[in-house]
Design a protein around this motif. Structure first.
Motif, short mmCIF file in Angstrom:
data_model
loop_
_atom_site.label_atom_id
_atom_site.label_comp_id
_atom_site.label_asym_id
_atom_site.label_seq_id
_atom_site.Cartn_x
_atom_site.Cartn_y
_atom_site.Cartn_z
N UNK A 117 45.49 34.33 38.86
CA UNK A 117 44.28 35.23 38.40
C UNK A 117 43.63 35.47 39.74
N UNK A 118 43.61 36.48 40.39
CA UNK A 118 42.73 36.80 41.35
C UNK A 118 41.34 37.71 41.27
N UNK A 119 40.30 37.38 41.64
CA UNK A 119 39.14 37.97 41.37
C UNK A 119 38.56 38.69 42.55
N UNK A 120 38.04 39.91 42.34
CA UNK A 120 37.59 40.90 43.48
C UNK A 120 36.28 40.38 43.65
N UNK A 121 35.79 40.03 44.73
CA UNK A 121 34.71 39.54 45.01
C UNK A 121 33.35 40.43 44.93
N UNK B 124 42.31 40.44 52.39
CA UNK B 124 41.84 41.67 53.53
C UNK B 124 41.35 42.56 52.35
N UNK B 125 41.82 42.74 51.11
CA UNK B 125 41.22 43.64 50.15
C UNK B 125 40.11 43.25 49.35
N UNK B 126 39.73 42.03 49.60
CA UNK B 126 38.30 41.63 48.94
C UNK B 126 38.64 40.77 47.94
N UNK B 127 39.96 40.37 47.70
CA UNK B 127 40.37 39.40 46.44
C UNK B 127 40.21 37.96 46.97
N UNK B 128 39.58 37.14 46.14
CA UNK B 128 39.82 35.69 46.05
C UNK B 128 40.80 34.92 45.88
N UNK B 129 41.36 34.36 46.42
CA UNK B 129 42.52 33.48 45.98
C UNK B 129 41.98 32.20 45.37
N UNK B 130 42.72 31.88 44.07
CA UNK B 130 42.30 30.60 43.57
C UNK B 130 42.50 29.28 44.40
N UNK B 131 41.86 28.39 44.21
CA UNK B 131 42.17 26.99 44.91
C UNK B 131 42.32 26.06 43.88
N UNK B 132 43.21 25.34 44.13
CA UNK B 132 44.22 25.40 44.89
C UNK B 132 45.25 26.67 44.90
#
Length: 82
Positions: free
Chosen positions: A23-27, A4-12
């Protein structure tokens, strides 16, 4: 919550573990946030040795290394947790 803060969770999705890193990335800005997991120093975790004092010091030390803090400051931070 992080999405909800715009972060993309790594997959898996990373599994939680003491010292586990993700490592999270801000979209929108492509900025990265490093997460280092750590067990809570509760009455359950400390006496059962699920979490030791050395393990407790390792997580903020790892965060300091990732953040690029000078070694002198890392040492002070580690001593404060002892």
């Amino acid at each position: 919550m992080l999405t909800s803060t715009g972060r993309q969770l790594p997959r898996p999705r990373p599994a939680f573990g003491h010292g586990a890193e993700a490592l999270l990335t801000d979209a929108s800005s492509e900025r990265h946030v490093h997460l280092v997991g750590g067990h809570h120093p509760s009455r359950r975790n400390m006496p059962t040795r699920t979490l030791t004092p050395a393990m407790l010091r390792d997580v903020p030390h790892r965060g300091a290394v990732i953040a690029g803090l000078p070694r002198e400051r890392q040492h002070r931070q580690s001593r404060a947790l002892s």
